[in-house]
Design a protein around this motif. Structure first.
Motif, mmCIF file in Angstrom:
data_model
loop_
_atom_site.group_PDB
_atom_site.id
_atom_site.type_symbol
_atom_site.label_atom_id
_atom_site.label_comp_id
_atom_site.label_asym_id
_atom_site.label_seq_id
_atom_site.Cartn_x
_atom_site.Cartn_y
_atom_site.Cartn_z
ATOM 1 N N ALA A 140 -5.149 2.722 -0.058
ATOM 2 C CA ALA A 140 -5.860 1.656 0.656
ATOM 3 C C ALA A 140 -6.817 0.912 -0.265
ATOM 4 O O ALA A 140 -6.829 -0.325 -0.296
ATOM 5 C CB ALA A 140 -6.610 2.246 1.857
ATOM 6 N N TYR A 195 -17.456 -9.875 -2.950
ATOM 7 C CA TYR A 195 -16.592 -8.745 -2.642
ATOM 8 C C TYR A 195 -16.718 -7.640 -3.680
ATOM 9 O O TYR A 195 -16.539 -6.455 -3.373
ATOM 10 C CB TYR A 195 -15.132 -9.209 -2.573
ATOM 11 C CG TYR A 195 -14.917 -10.318 -1.576
ATOM 12 C CD1 TYR A 195 -15.423 -10.224 -0.287
ATOM 13 C CD2 TYR A 195 -14.223 -11.477 -1.933
ATOM 14 C CE1 TYR A 195 -15.241 -11.249 0.634
ATOM 15 C CE2 TYR A 195 -14.034 -12.498 -1.025
ATOM 16 C CZ TYR A 195 -14.548 -12.383 0.256
ATOM 17 O OH TYR A 195 -14.367 -13.396 1.158
ATOM 18 N N MET A 205 -6.536 -2.999 -1.651
ATOM 19 C CA MET A 205 -7.601 -3.943 -1.326
ATOM 20 C C MET A 205 -8.234 -4.539 -2.576
ATOM 21 O O MET A 205 -8.492 -5.750 -2.637
ATOM 22 C CB MET A 205 -8.681 -3.280 -0.475
ATOM 23 C CG MET A 205 -9.877 -4.192 -0.221
ATOM 24 S SD MET A 205 -11.164 -3.474 0.817
ATOM 25 C CE MET A 205 -10.613 -4.013 2.432
ATOM 26 N N ARG A 206 -8.466 -3.741 -3.575
ATOM 27 C CA ARG A 206 -9.173 -4.261 -4.750
ATOM 28 C C ARG A 206 -8.312 -5.249 -5.527
ATOM 29 O O ARG A 206 -8.842 -6.084 -6.254
ATOM 30 C CB ARG A 206 -9.656 -3.128 -5.643
ATOM 31 C CG ARG A 206 -8.619 -2.490 -6.532
ATOM 32 C CD ARG A 206 -9.265 -1.398 -7.362
ATOM 33 N NE ARG A 206 -8.387 -0.987 -8.463
ATOM 34 C CZ ARG A 206 -8.701 -0.014 -9.314
ATOM 35 N NH1 ARG A 206 -9.860 0.628 -9.184
ATOM 36 N NH2 ARG A 206 -7.871 0.312 -10.281
ATOM 37 N N GLU A 210 -6.061 -7.249 -3.827
ATOM 38 C CA GLU A 210 -5.879 -8.359 -2.899
ATOM 39 C C GLU A 210 -7.111 -9.257 -2.773
ATOM 40 O O GLU A 210 -6.999 -10.420 -2.402
ATOM 41 C CB GLU A 210 -5.486 -7.811 -1.518
ATOM 42 C CG GLU A 210 -4.106 -7.175 -1.510
ATOM 43 C CD GLU A 210 -3.871 -6.256 -0.331
ATOM 44 O OE1 GLU A 210 -2.702 -5.921 -0.074
ATOM 45 O OE2 GLU A 210 -4.851 -5.845 0.329
ATOM 46 N N LEU A 211 -8.270 -8.723 -3.087
ATOM 47 C CA LEU A 211 -9.501 -9.495 -2.933
ATOM 48 C C LEU A 211 -9.753 -10.474 -4.080
ATOM 49 O O LEU A 211 -10.553 -11.404 -3.921
ATOM 50 C CB LEU A 211 -10.706 -8.548 -2.823
ATOM 51 C CG LEU A 211 -10.929 -7.891 -1.470
ATOM 52 C CD1 LEU A 211 -12.070 -6.884 -1.553
ATOM 53 C CD2 LEU A 211 -11.223 -8.927 -0.390
ATOM 54 N N ARG A 262 -6.552 -1.895 5.678
ATOM 55 C CA ARG A 262 -7.133 -1.101 4.589
ATOM 56 C C ARG A 262 -8.448 -0.434 4.997
ATOM 57 O O ARG A 262 -8.714 0.728 4.668
ATOM 58 C CB ARG A 262 -7.405 -1.978 3.363
ATOM 59 C CG ARG A 262 -6.330 -2.959 2.913
ATOM 60 C CD ARG A 262 -4.938 -2.484 2.920
ATOM 61 N NE ARG A 262 -4.040 -3.400 2.208
ATOM 62 C CZ ARG A 262 -2.730 -3.356 2.324
ATOM 63 N NH1 ARG A 262 -2.158 -2.471 3.136
ATOM 64 N NH2 ARG A 262 -1.972 -4.192 1.633
ATOM 65 N N LYS A 263 -9.295 -1.162 5.708
ATOM 66 C CA LYS A 263 -10.656 -0.688 5.973
ATOM 67 C C LYS A 263 -10.715 0.603 6.793
ATOM 68 O O LYS A 263 -11.429 1.543 6.409
ATOM 69 C CB LYS A 263 -11.477 -1.798 6.634
ATOM 70 C CG LYS A 263 -11.783 -2.960 5.694
ATOM 71 C CD LYS A 263 -12.333 -4.160 6.428
ATOM 72 C CE LYS A 263 -13.638 -3.881 7.094
ATOM 73 N NZ LYS A 263 -14.214 -5.102 7.702
ATOM 74 N N GLU A 317 -10.733 -7.769 5.895
ATOM 75 C CA GLU A 317 -9.462 -7.052 5.895
ATOM 76 C C GLU A 317 -8.440 -7.849 5.083
ATOM 77 O O GLU A 317 -8.351 -9.065 5.220
ATOM 78 C CB GLU A 317 -8.959 -6.845 7.329
ATOM 79 C CG GLU A 317 -7.643 -6.092 7.424
ATOM 80 C CD GLU A 317 -7.701 -4.749 6.715
ATOM 81 O OE1 GLU A 317 -6.944 -4.580 5.738
ATOM 82 O OE2 GLU A 317 -8.519 -3.892 7.113
ATOM 83 N N THR A 318 -7.667 -7.168 4.242
ATOM 84 C CA THR A 318 -6.734 -7.866 3.346
ATOM 85 C C THR A 318 -5.276 -7.470 3.564
ATOM 86 O O THR A 318 -4.414 -7.851 2.772
ATOM 87 C CB THR A 318 -7.100 -7.593 1.878
ATOM 88 O OG1 THR A 318 -7.000 -6.177 1.624
ATOM 89 C CG2 THR A 318 -8.491 -8.083 1.552
ATOM 90 N N ARG A 319 -4.990 -6.705 4.589
ATOM 91 C CA ARG A 319 -3.613 -6.248 4.816
ATOM 92 C C ARG A 319 -2.637 -7.427 4.823
ATOM 93 O O ARG A 319 -2.828 -8.399 5.536
ATOM 94 C CB ARG A 319 -3.527 -5.520 6.160
ATOM 95 C CG ARG A 319 -2.128 -5.018 6.521
ATOM 96 C CD ARG A 319 -2.167 -4.213 7.797
ATOM 97 N NE ARG A 319 -2.464 -5.043 8.954
ATOM 98 C CZ ARG A 319 -1.552 -5.426 9.856
ATOM 99 N NH1 ARG A 319 -0.287 -5.081 9.704
ATOM 100 N NH2 ARG A 319 -1.912 -6.159 10.887
ATOM 101 N N SER A 339 0.822 -1.204 0.000
ATOM 102 C CA SER A 339 0.000 0.000 0.000
ATOM 103 C C SER A 339 0.860 1.259 0.000
ATOM 104 O O SER A 339 0.506 2.269 -0.617
ATOM 105 C CB SER A 339 -0.928 -0.008 1.224
ATOM 106 O OG SER A 339 -1.870 1.040 1.148
#
Length: 414
Positions: free
Chosen positions: A318, A211, A322-323, A325-326, A275-276, A386-388, A133
């Motif tokens: 962020a 997601y 996330m987008r 990682e999902l 991220r959230k 959460e995807t961190r 990130s």
């Protein structure tokens, strides 16, 4: 922080910063020149809102770049989109009339979105998870500097009325960086030839769909607000508040630069805390500051530019991380392109709404209503996992190691 970067981290970050700088400069000119192009094309603010909405329809063709990227690799569509963006801006500079302007800027918008989407995927797949990130924040800073440079140059192209087109032609200088990208940009280590399936359907349904839709709806709400809010900021200062072009540009650049520190702060915070929470804070500050700007005719509006810019800036790294990682490798670029298209859909809706309300309600009221819509979408972010630290590939291999239901997480040592 430098010690955390591997040689490959530095290589891919440098290349994406170069691509991002050129893309952001070329892509920002539609908004930067609006205060000049709108009167020259004899458009009211309401008419301009409608034209901007039509231009953003071009972003949907960026999904084709996404399908290309997920089927045959990331490298070639990124290079193709880079060249297409510069060619479309050159065509904008050399032609005249509303129709030609709208068409070529629609092409440029699609190519710009494709370069951005593919750059984010490259960073997600190539950079170490612990700084993913943060590097996207660095990439965002490059884009912010490019946009600032465009605003700084804008006063030089104010008169005569059609000189704003020269600025589009100037963006073609970015072609000097193409040989660098073509030589040193390799295919993503995470990419592998997928089984032939419908990439769009795989994103919209099943596990990925769980997601995709919260992210898409939140993106639409944010886009509905940011589309008109960002597009009319300079026009509002120059044509509504009667600021000079130089004062408007310097204000937006200086206040925006302070707010843009959020790109690095937000990137670092998203890597440390998740991220959230960063996304939620960014949405709240961006909507609040962006709306307040249009109600402050005095010096206080500078503070609200900083607040709104900071909020949107911490949001960028962020959401970008996330987008990526999902979604799994086989549809990661398509997912990013579709999410960008949904955000553009929101911007089109917002600009279309502006076409109906700006001339009667006024710009401040219209922007405020749309800010409320953006803030109301915050609960959608809370529905996401959460995807961190999600691991997207094994070092030295092309084997996908992360899927929506089995996100592998790297625990930061700090």
């Amino acid at each position: 922080m430098t010690a955390r970067f591997t040689r490959n981290d530095r290589r891919i970050t440098t290349l994406m910063v170069v691509a991002g700088f050129v893309q952001a400069f070329a892509g920002s000119l539609l908004v930067v020149t609006l205060a000049f192009s709108r009167p020259d094309l004899e458009l009211s603010q309401g008419d301009a809102s409608w034209i901007l909405a039509i231009i953003r329809l071009g972003s949907f063709t960026a999904v084709a770049y996404g399908i290309w990227g997920d089927r045959l690799g990331r490298r070639r569509p990124l290079l193709a989109a880079f060249l297409t963006l510069l060619a479309a801006n050159l065509a904008t500079a050399l032609t005249s009339g509303v129709i030609a302007f709208t068409f070529f800027q629609a092409v440029a918008r699609a190519a710009s979105g494709a370069v951005a989407a593919l750059a984010v995927v490259y960073l997600a797949e190539e950079v170490s998870p612990r700084i993913r990130s943060f590097t996207m924040g660095i990439w965002g800073v490059a884009g912010s500097l490019a946009g600032g440079l465009a605003f700084l140059l804008a006063p030089l192209f104010e008169l005569p009325p059609n000189r704003w087109r020269w600025l589009f032609g100037l963006s073609v200088i970015g072609i000097v960086f193409f040989p660098l990208l073509a030589r040193f940009l390799r295919e993503s280590r995470a990419f592998h030839m997928p089984v032939v399936t419908s990439p769009v359907a795989s994103v919209l349904t099943g596990d990925s769909g769980r997601y995709f839709w919260p992210l898409a709806l939140a993106g639409m709400a944010v886009g509905a607000f940011s589309g008109p809010a960002v597009s009319f900021a300079s026009d509002y200062l120059i044509n509504d508040l009667n600021w000079s072009v130089l004062s408007s540009s310097l204000t937006i650049i200086s206040a925006g630069a302070l707010g843009a520190t959020g790109l690095l702060i937000g990137g670092r915070a998203a890597d440390r805390f998740g991220r959230k929470p960063v996304m939620v804070l960014g949405m709240a500050l961006g909507a609040g500051g962006g709306a307040a700007f249009y109600w402050q005719p005095g010096p206080a509006l500078v503070a609200w530019i900083v607040v709104g810019s900071f909020g949107s800036s911490i949001f960028v790294p962020a959401i970008s991380a996330m987008r990526s990682e999902l979604f799994p490798t086989r549809n990661r670029v398509v997912a990013g392109s579709l999410l960008s298209a949904m955000s553009v859909t929101g911007a089109i809706i917002g600009l279309g709404f502006g076409r109906l309300t700006i001339d009667s309600w006024g710009l401040p009221t219209t922007i405020t209503v749309l800010a409320v819509v953006a803030a109301a979408a915050i609960p959608l972010i809370l529905l996401l996992p959460e995807t961190r630290g999600a691991v997207l590939h094994h070092e030295g291999s092309r084997v996908e190691t992360s899927a929506p239901d089995t996100i592998q997480v790297f625990a930061p040592s700090d």
